[in-house]
Design a protein around this motif. Structure first.
Motif, PDB file in Angstrom:
ATOM      1  N   ASP A  33     111.652  55.281  48.220  1.00  0.00           N
ATOM      2  CA  ASP A  33     110.806  56.032  49.265  1.00  0.00           C
ATOM      3  C   ASP A  33     109.440  55.908  49.164  1.00  0.00           C
ATOM      4  O   ASP A  33     108.624  56.536  49.634  1.00  0.00           O
ATOM      5  N   GLY A  34     109.090  54.986  47.979  1.00  0.00           N
ATOM      6  CA  GLY A  34     107.677  54.733  47.707  1.00  0.00           C
ATOM      7  C   GLY A  34     107.026  55.501  46.990  1.00  0.00           C
ATOM      8  O   GLY A  34     106.014  55.538  46.436  1.00  0.00           O
ATOM      9  N   THR A  35     107.994  56.548  46.269  1.00  0.00           N
ATOM     10  CA  THR A  35     107.431  57.691  45.067  1.00  0.00           C
ATOM     11  C   THR A  35     107.624  57.049  43.834  1.00  0.00           C
ATOM     12  O   THR A  35     108.356  56.545  43.546  1.00  0.00           O
ATOM     13  N   TRP A  36     106.384  57.219  43.085  1.00  0.00           N
ATOM     14  CA  TRP A  36     106.321  56.885  41.469  1.00  0.00           C
ATOM     15  C   TRP A  36     106.983  57.814  40.666  1.00  0.00           C
ATOM     16  O   TRP A  36     106.729  59.090  40.779  1.00  0.00           O
ATOM     17  N   PHE A  37     107.750  57.451  39.726  1.00  0.00           N
ATOM     18  CA  PHE A  37     108.195  58.264  38.664  1.00  0.00           C
ATOM     19  C   PHE A  37     107.797  57.671  37.325  1.00  0.00           C
ATOM     20  O   PHE A  37     107.676  56.511  37.128  1.00  0.00           O
TER      21      PHE A  37
END
Length: 168
Positions: free
Chosen positions: A127-131
């Motif tokens: 979803d384009g979220t960075w971890f």
């Protein structure tokens, strides 16, 4: 230790005092990496300067049945250091700027070294979220956290990691 703590930290007096102690075998060089300590005792020299004595602390994790159990054991080595050589994790983290250098940059994975020490790796979810996962920091806990949600701004995710956001 008392001679070192009483020596003036300006000019060459402090350096000469330390060098004389090292040559005589009464003092070792500085520790390369921060060490966890316990049983910290504040002491005063005859010239009323502060120094601290403490025991080194060994920390680790045991997982005998799949559950993680954290343990801390004083390893018996009793050391002393001048006040300017002892700090807290909070003080170290508060002083960090978060500056970094990218060492690997791919579409969904970035690795960066923090200029103040440590390594931060971030990877992008579908979803384009960075971890983010951070390594090599002065931890308050004897472990690190993997895959911390870090928003959608890659640069901010790395900078926050280098500031120590995951260890506070």
């Amino acid at each position: 230790m008392i001679d070192i703590a009483d020596a003036s930290s300006t000019g060459t007096e402090w350096f000469k005092t330390i060098w004389a102690k090292v040559v005589k075998g009464a003092c070792t060089g500085g520790m390369q990496f921060p060490q966890r300590v316990t049983s910290v005792m504040e002491k005063r020299t005859p010239a009323d300067h502060t120094y601290y004595c403490f025991n080194l602390l060994e920390q680790g994790e045991l997982s005998p049945s799949g559950d993680s159990h954290i343990f801390q054991v004083a390893i018996g080595e009793h050391l002393c250091a001048p006040a300017n050589m002892v700090t807290t994790v909070d003080a170290e983290l508060a002083a960090r700027t978060g500056d970094f250098d990218v060492v690997a940059d791919y579409d969904v994975f970035v690795s960066a070294t923090c200029r103040e020490g440590g390594l931060v790796k971030v990877h992008k979810n579908d979803d384009g979220t960075w971890f983010r996962t951070s390594f090599g920091f002065p931890w308050k806990r004897p472990y690190f956290i993997v895959d911390v949600p870090a928003g959608q701004d890659q640069s901010k995710a790395i900078r926050d990691g280098c500031k120590g956001a995951d260890v506070q």
